[in-house]
Design a protein around this motif. Structure first.
Motif, PDB file in Angstrom:
ATOM      1  N   TRP A   1       0.840  -1.205   0.000  1.00 57.69           N
ATOM      2  CA  TRP A   1       0.000   0.000   0.000  1.00 57.69           C
ATOM      3  C   TRP A   1       0.873   1.252   0.000  1.00 57.69           C
ATOM      4  O   TRP A   1       0.542   2.262  -0.626  1.00 57.69           O
ATOM      5  N   HIS A   2       2.008   1.178   0.680  1.00 57.28           N
ATOM      6  CA  HIS A   2       2.952   2.292   0.701  1.00 57.28           C
ATOM      7  C   HIS A   2       3.538   2.527  -0.689  1.00 57.28           C
ATOM      8  O   HIS A   2       3.598   3.663  -1.178  1.00 57.28           O
ATOM      9  N   GLY A   3       3.965   1.441  -1.337  1.00 59.61           N
ATOM     10  CA  GLY A   3       4.516   1.562  -2.679  1.00 59.61           C
ATOM     11  C   GLY A   3       3.482   2.057  -3.683  1.00 59.61           C
ATOM     12  O   GLY A   3       3.795   2.841  -4.593  1.00 59.61           O
ATOM     13  N   PHE A   4       2.250   1.592  -3.517  1.00 57.31           N
ATOM     14  CA  PHE A   4       1.144   2.035  -4.358  1.00 57.31           C
ATOM     15  C   PHE A   4       0.936   3.543  -4.202  1.00 57.31           C
ATOM     16  O   PHE A   4       0.788   4.284  -5.187  1.00 57.31           O
ATOM     17  N   THR A   5       0.974   4.016  -2.957  1.00 55.89           N
ATOM     18  CA  THR A   5       0.792   5.437  -2.680  1.00 55.89           C
ATOM     19  C   THR A   5       1.912   6.273  -3.276  1.00 55.89           C
ATOM     20  O   THR A   5       1.677   7.341  -3.856  1.00 55.89           O
ATOM     21  N   GLU A   6       3.147   5.795  -3.137  1.00 58.45           N
ATOM     22  CA  GLU A   6       4.287   6.522  -3.715  1.00 58.45           C
ATOM     23  C   GLU A   6       4.123   6.703  -5.218  1.00 58.45           C
ATOM     24  O   GLU A   6       4.393   7.783  -5.764  1.00 58.45           O
ATOM     25  N   LYS A   7       3.682   5.661  -5.894  1.00 54.81           N
ATOM     26  CA  LYS A   7       3.504   5.734  -7.345  1.00 54.81           C
ATOM     27  C   LYS A   7       2.341   6.661  -7.715  1.00 54.81           C
ATOM     28  O   LYS A   7       2.422   7.399  -8.712  1.00 54.81           O
ATOM     29  N   ILE A   8       1.277   6.628  -6.929  1.00 53.98           N
ATOM     30  CA  ILE A   8       0.144   7.532  -7.163  1.00 53.98           C
ATOM     31  C   ILE A   8       0.610   8.984  -7.105  1.00 53.98           C
ATOM     32  O   ILE A   8       0.316   9.796  -7.997  1.00 53.98           O
ATOM     33  N   VAL A   9       1.349   9.312  -6.058  1.00 56.87           N
ATOM     34  CA  VAL A   9       1.834  10.682  -5.876  1.00 56.87           C
ATOM     35  C   VAL A   9       2.808  11.056  -6.983  1.00 56.87           C
ATOM     36  O   VAL A   9       2.749  12.170  -7.550  1.00 56.87           O
ATOM     37  N   GLU A  10       3.700  10.146  -7.331  1.00 55.01           N
ATOM     38  CA  GLU A  10       4.681  10.408  -8.385  1.00 55.01           C
ATOM     39  C   GLU A  10       4.005  10.722  -9.723  1.00 55.01           C
ATOM     40  O   GLU A  10       4.394  11.665 -10.425  1.00 55.01           O
ATOM     41  N   LEU A  11       2.979   9.942 -10.067  1.00 58.94           N
ATOM     42  CA  LEU A  11       2.314  10.120 -11.360  1.00 58.94           C
ATOM     43  C   LEU A  11       1.371  11.322 -11.371  1.00 58.94           C
ATOM     44  O   LEU A  11       1.168  11.952 -12.417  1.00 58.94           O
ATOM     45  N   ALA A  12       0.784  11.646 -10.223  1.00 58.24           N
ATOM     46  CA  ALA A  12      -0.212  12.722 -10.177  1.00 58.24           C
ATOM     47  C   ALA A  12       0.402  14.109  -9.966  1.00 58.24           C
ATOM     48  O   ALA A  12      -0.152  15.105 -10.433  1.00 58.24           O
ATOM     49  N   ARG A  13       1.551  14.160  -9.281  1.00 61.74           N
ATOM     50  CA  ARG A  13       2.108  15.464  -8.895  1.00 61.74           C
ATOM     51  C   ARG A  13       2.364  16.408 -10.075  1.00 61.74           C
ATOM     52  O   ARG A  13       2.140  17.625  -9.943  1.00 61.74           O
ATOM     53  N   PRO A  14       2.822  15.939 -11.238  1.00 59.04           N
ATOM     54  CA  PRO A  14       3.042  16.868 -12.351  1.00 59.04           C
ATOM     55  C   PRO A  14       1.756  17.537 -12.865  1.00 59.04           C
ATOM     56  O   PRO A  14       1.822  18.536 -13.577  1.00 59.04           O
ATOM     57  N   HIS A  15       0.612  16.984 -12.486  1.00 57.07           N
ATOM     58  CA  HIS A  15      -0.653  17.460 -13.057  1.00 57.07           C
ATOM     59  C   HIS A  15      -1.548  18.194 -12.065  1.00 57.07           C
ATOM     60  O   HIS A  15      -2.386  19.003 -12.471  1.00 57.07           O
ATOM     61  N   ILE A  16      -1.390  17.917 -10.776  1.00 61.64           N
ATOM     62  CA  ILE A  16      -2.245  18.552  -9.779  1.00 61.64           C
ATOM     63  C   ILE A  16      -1.399  19.011  -8.591  1.00 61.64           C
ATOM     64  O   ILE A  16      -0.274  18.530  -8.397  1.00 61.64           O
ATOM     65  N   SER A  17      -1.945  19.924  -7.812  1.00 59.98           N
ATOM     66  CA  SER A  17      -1.236  20.441  -6.646  1.00 59.98           C
ATOM     67  C   SER A  17      -1.429  19.498  -5.462  1.00 59.98           C
ATOM     68  O   SER A  17      -2.549  19.277  -5.002  1.00 59.98           O
ATOM     69  N   LEU A  18      -0.325  18.929  -4.992  1.00 59.17           N
ATOM     70  CA  LEU A  18      -0.353  18.027  -3.848  1.00 59.17           C
ATOM     71  C   LEU A  18       0.456  18.629  -2.704  1.00 59.17           C
ATOM     72  O   LEU A  18       1.585  19.084  -2.897  1.00 59.17           O
ATOM     73  N   LYS A  19      -0.099  18.601  -1.518  1.00 61.02           N
ATOM     74  CA  LYS A  19       0.553  19.137  -0.331  1.00 61.02           C
ATOM     75  C   LYS A  19       1.552  18.151   0.261  1.00 61.02           C
ATOM     76  O   LYS A  19       2.522  18.533   0.906  1.00 61.02           O
ATOM     77  N   VAL A  20       1.345  16.859   0.024  1.00 64.82           N
ATOM     78  CA  VAL A  20       2.135  15.817   0.657  1.00 64.82           C
ATOM     79  C   VAL A  20       3.622  15.926   0.315  1.00 64.82           C
ATOM     80  O   VAL A  20       3.994  16.133  -0.845  1.00 64.82           O
ATOM     81  N   LYS A  21       4.457  15.808   1.353  1.00 65.81           N
ATOM     82  CA  LYS A  21       5.905  15.852   1.185  1.00 65.81           C
ATOM     83  C   LYS A  21       6.570  14.542   1.603  1.00 65.81           C
ATOM     84  O   LYS A  21       7.639  14.202   1.111  1.00 65.81           O
ATOM     85  N   ARG A  22       5.915  13.827   2.554  1.00 66.05           N
ATOM     86  CA  ARG A  22       6.491  12.582   3.061  1.00 66.05           C
ATOM     87  C   ARG A  22       5.425  11.494   3.083  1.00 66.05           C
ATOM     88  O   ARG A  22       4.278  11.739   3.490  1.00 66.05           O
ATOM     89  N   ILE A  23       5.831  10.294   2.658  1.00 62.57           N
ATOM     90  CA  ILE A  23       4.958   9.129   2.747  1.00 62.57           C
ATOM     91  C   ILE A  23       5.679   8.126   3.642  1.00 62.57           C
ATOM     92  O   ILE A  23       6.628   7.466   3.213  1.00 62.57           O
ATOM     93  N   GLU A  24       5.283   8.055   4.898  1.00 62.75           N
ATOM     94  CA  GLU A  24       5.977   7.226   5.871  1.00 62.75           C
ATOM     95  C   GLU A  24       5.433   5.801   5.881  1.00 62.75           C
ATOM     96  O   GLU A  24       4.218   5.590   5.955  1.00 62.75           O
TER      97      GLU A  24
END
Length: 304
Positions: free
Chosen positions: A229-252
């Motif tokens: 689930w952590h790896g899934f989240t990292e990939k979601i953020v990686e793919l979405a960040r170039p297109h939308i504004s995300l506040k998240v800086k750390r995925i622990e």
């Protein structure tokens, strides 16, 4: 794109408003199938009379059950409802299909396994669910098997899509609101895009429409490759960040023990999909590729 030969096949899709059912209806129509969509409030899978009436009067060629009670944690306190939807509903569906000589494709889950196996699960591995949800789905499988020979049970895992509520949408939402996300990193599985699963099901439907084809039984379909689930989240953020504004800086990463839930989850629910490939020539796409397509689809819809 798969070439479909059974353009006039009439298919009942039970659970048509869910994330999978929605894709089945949309894509089924695009491929030329005659889709009969059924869901609440007009159709209730726990209503035996509604099931019998729908199937008997439909003049359908196939029934697909994409409905389910999927609130894994809530099921622990709502066992009666979970079993009514996930066991008793499929039992009645299978009986009505048997009475009308119709095949049934029934969607099940990786949660029928306890997650103790170190390698991907085969269809032949014994089920051993950890909670009410998994038990209700395993019971539903058994009801279908004992009642209807002409069935396909298709287990999937970690389902997400552009329609309805799911992990992908939740992570995008909380990623906009929080600088730090704490996500479980010791549960392994295979994220599955609902659009890919729908295409696989429609391909199976096409095979079933051919004379002499009787590949009945249980199969697995999920995204290719495994993650947490952590790896899934990292990939979601990686793919979405170039297109939308995300506040998240750390995925622990956190352990299951650090993130207790009412229902226990399998530590490993990776599914082996080779049987589906051998029988139907259906091979899942890498989950990362499908996730990229799902995010593109959400961006196109303007829902993220």
């Amino acid at each position: 794109m798969t070439h479909y030969t059974n353009k006039k096949m009439r298919i009942i899709v039970i659970g048509s408003k869910g994330q999978l059912g929605w894709e089945l209806c949309r894509r089924g129509k695009q491929h030329g199938f005659n889709i009969i969509a059924r869901d609440l409030p007009i159709f209730d899978i726990t209503d035996r009379n509604a099931i019998r009436k729908t199937i008997t009067e439909s003049n359908a060629s196939l029934v697909i059950n994409a409905s389910a009670y999927t609130a894994v944690d809530k099921a622990e306190s709502e066992a009666e409802t979970a079993f009514a939807v996930n066991r008793d509903g499929p039992a009645c569906l299978a009986l009505s299909c048997a009475e009308n000589r119709l095949p049934l494709i029934h969607i099940s889950t990786d949660y029928v396994f306890d997650g103790r196996k170190q390698y991907p699960y085969l269809e032949s591995d014994p089920v051993s669910p950890l909670g009410v949800y998994g038990n209700s789905k395993a019971s539903g499988e058994e009801e279908v098997r004992k009642t209807l020979t002409e069935h396909i049970i298709l287990r999937t895992s970690w389902l997400y899509g552009v329609h309805g509520s799911n992990f992908l949408k939740t992570m995008l939402r909380v990623g906009k609101e929080n600088e730090t996300l704490r996500v479980v990193d010791d549960q392994h599985g295979c994220p599955t895009y609902a659009a890919d699963l729908a295409e696989a099901i429609l391909s199976i439907a096409n095979h079933l429409g051919k004379k002499g084809v009787e590949p009945w039984g249980t199969y697995h379909f999920c995204g290719k490759g495994k993650t947490t689930w952590h790896g899934f989240t990292e990939k979601i953020v990686e793919l979405a960040r170039p297109h939308i504004s995300l506040k998240v800086k750390r995925i622990e990463p956190v352990t299951t023990a650090e993130y207790p839930t009412p229902a226990r989850r399998p530590a490993n629910s990776v599914l082996d999909c080779s049987s589906l490939a051998n029988t139907f020539d259906i091979t899942p796409l890498p989950w990362e590729n499908s996730l990229s397509r799902a995010i593109d689809a959400l961006l196109t819809k303007g829902t993220i």
